[in-house]
Write a protein that holds these residues in place. Structure first.
Motif, short mmCIF file in Angstrom:
data_model
loop_
_atom_site.label_atom_id
_atom_site.label_comp_id
_atom_site.label_asym_id
_atom_site.label_seq_id
_atom_site.Cartn_x
_atom_site.Cartn_y
_atom_site.Cartn_z
N PRO A 173 0.89 -0.82 -0.24
CA PRO A 173 -0.17 -0.13 -0.16
C PRO A 173 0.77 1.45 0.24
O PRO A 173 2.35 1.03 0.14
CB PRO A 173 -0.95 0.19 1.06
CG PRO A 173 -0.84 -1.79 1.92
CD PRO A 173 0.53 -2.21 1.26
N CYS A 174 -0.11 2.24 0.28
CA CYS A 174 0.55 4.10 -0.30
C CYS A 174 0.65 4.21 1.60
O CYS A 174 0.27 3.87 2.03
CB CYS A 174 -0.20 4.93 -0.45
SG CYS A 174 -0.49 4.83 -2.32
N ASP A 175 1.75 5.66 1.24
CA ASP A 175 1.63 6.08 2.04
C ASP A 175 2.72 5.59 3.51
O ASP A 175 2.04 5.52 4.60
CB ASP A 175 0.30 6.86 3.41
CG ASP A 175 -0.18 8.10 2.08
OD1 ASP A 175 -0.01 7.94 2.21
OD2 ASP A 175 -1.84 7.77 2.29
N PRO A 176 3.83 4.81 3.99
CA PRO A 176 3.81 5.17 2.40
C PRO A 176 4.43 4.01 1.29
O PRO A 176 3.92 3.20 2.14
CB PRO A 176 5.76 4.94 2.81
CG PRO A 176 5.92 4.08 4.18
CD PRO A 176 4.20 5.00 4.35
N ARG A 177 4.51 4.65 0.29
CA ARG A 177 4.64 3.30 -0.67
C ARG A 177 5.71 2.28 -0.47
O ARG A 177 7.15 2.55 -0.44
CB ARG A 177 4.87 4.08 -2.08
CG ARG A 177 4.21 4.57 -2.81
CD ARG A 177 4.42 4.83 -4.69
NE ARG A 177 5.37 6.34 -4.36
CZ ARG A 177 5.42 7.00 -5.39
NH1 ARG A 177 5.13 6.41 -6.49
NH2 ARG A 177 6.75 7.25 -4.39
N ASP A 178 5.25 0.29 -0.46
CA ASP A 178 6.67 0.11 0.06
C ASP A 178 6.35 -1.39 -0.74
O ASP A 178 5.12 -1.48 -1.46
CB ASP A 178 6.44 0.13 1.16
CG ASP A 178 4.99 -0.94 2.16
OD1 ASP A 178 4.31 -1.64 1.57
OD2 ASP A 178 5.54 -1.03 3.22
N ALA A 179 7.30 -1.54 -0.62
CA ALA A 179 7.30 -3.44 -1.64
C ALA A 179 8.40 -4.45 -0.55
O ALA A 179 8.88 -4.16 0.32
CB ALA A 179 7.65 -2.95 -2.55
N THR A 180 7.96 -5.92 -0.58
CA THR A 180 7.93 -6.34 -0.18
C THR A 180 9.15 -7.59 -0.50
O THR A 180 8.80 -8.18 -1.45
CB THR A 180 7.01 -7.47 1.07
OG1 THR A 180 6.43 -6.31 1.91
CG2 THR A 180 7.76 -8.60 2.27
N PHE A 181 10.37 -7.93 0.24
CA PHE A 181 11.20 -9.18 -0.67
C PHE A 181 11.39 -10.58 0.19
O PHE A 181 11.87 -10.58 1.31
CB PHE A 181 12.11 -9.15 -1.29
CG PHE A 181 12.89 -7.61 -2.17
CD1 PHE A 181 12.83 -7.82 -3.22
CD2 PHE A 181 12.13 -6.60 -1.84
CE1 PHE A 181 12.28 -6.91 -4.42
CE2 PHE A 181 12.15 -5.16 -2.35
CZ PHE A 181 12.69 -5.39 -3.96
N VAL A 182 10.37 -11.83 0.03
CA VAL A 182 10.60 -12.80 1.00
C VAL A 182 11.63 -13.57 0.33
O VAL A 182 12.13 -13.79 -0.29
CB VAL A 182 9.28 -13.06 1.08
CG1 VAL A 182 8.94 -14.48 2.09
CG2 VAL A 182 7.86 -12.46 1.21
N LEU A 183 12.39 -13.36 2.37
CA LEU A 183 13.92 -14.02 1.96
C LEU A 183 14.05 -14.86 3.00
O LEU A 183 14.21 -14.84 3.82
CB LEU A 183 14.90 -12.99 2.08
CG LEU A 183 14.54 -11.96 1.28
CD1 LEU A 183 16.00 -11.43 1.50
CD2 LEU A 183 15.45 -12.48 -0.36
N GLY A 184 13.10 -16.52 2.86
CA GLY A 184 13.31 -17.80 3.77
C GLY A 184 12.36 -17.10 4.95
O GLY A 184 11.86 -16.63 4.50
N LEU A 185 12.99 -16.89 6.45
CA LEU A 185 12.60 -17.24 7.51
C LEU A 185 12.29 -15.35 7.86
O LEU A 185 11.70 -14.50 8.78
CB LEU A 185 13.29 -16.72 9.04
CG LEU A 185 13.64 -18.99 8.63
CD1 LEU A 185 13.22 -19.53 9.87
CD2 LEU A 185 11.20 -19.16 8.33
N ARG A 186 12.89 -14.62 6.50
CA ARG A 186 13.53 -13.06 6.58
C ARG A 186 12.89 -12.51 5.81
O ARG A 186 12.16 -12.92 4.69
CB ARG A 186 14.49 -12.59 6.70
CG ARG A 186 15.92 -13.35 7.82
CD ARG A 186 17.38 -12.72 8.05
NE ARG A 186 17.76 -12.99 6.64
CZ ARG A 186 19.09 -12.47 6.69
NH1 ARG A 186 19.65 -11.74 6.71
NH2 ARG A 186 19.27 -12.88 5.07
N ALA A 187 12.49 -11.34 5.55
CA ALA A 187 12.05 -10.09 4.79
C ALA A 187 12.86 -8.41 4.87
O ALA A 187 13.17 -8.30 5.78
CB ALA A 187 10.62 -10.13 4.56
#
Length: 136
Positions: free
Chosen positions: A43-57
């Motif tokens: 979502p916005c406010d702020p815009r963001d993105a997620t990268f899933v890396l195993g048990l971490r993100a």
């Protein structure tokens, strides 16, 4: 050859403007062997993105840059929750090829805003859209 994992287009053009940058970051992570299993625009406010890396993100947002933590929860359209989040680097929009190195170097500290998502005409949107156009 790497079978690329890339974020899907977002229905909001303002959020989708981040897809070119996020795609390049994901490509760089995969080229360096990061265990990327999912990536999405949030979502916005702020815009963001997620990268899933195993048990971490690894979460990128337009205010804090990259933040790494234990993956607690998240999905497309829902803000990602991290356990013990730490900010990586001191830039909001580092060169995508440098992001794997941020992971290798580790934490810079607790997340702090580097810019406001309400900053308006500060050049960020132009750098994002012109520097990293969406390529379908």
């Amino acid at each position: 050859m790497i079978d690329r994992l890339r974020p899907l287009p977002h229905s909001d053009p303002f959020v989708d403007a981040t897809r070119g940058y996020i795609t390049r970051v994901g490509d760089a992570l995969q080229e360096r062997g990061a265990p990327l299993s999912d990536v999405w625009l949030d979502p916005c406010d702020p815009r963001d993105a997620t990268f899933v890396l195993g048990l971490r993100a690894l979460v990128w947002n337009e205010s804090e840059g990259f933040v790494l933590g234990g993956f607690v929860s998240g999905e497309p359209g829902v803000r990602t929750v991290l356990r013990d989040p730490v900010q990586l680097g001191a830039e909001v929009l580092p060169d995508p090829r440098s992001v794997p190195g941020l992971l290798e170097r580790g934490a810079a500290g607790a997340p702090v805003p580097l810019r406001s998502c309400a900053a308006g005409h500060d050049g960020f949107q132009d750098a994002l859209v012109l520097g990293y156009p969406v390529a379908d």
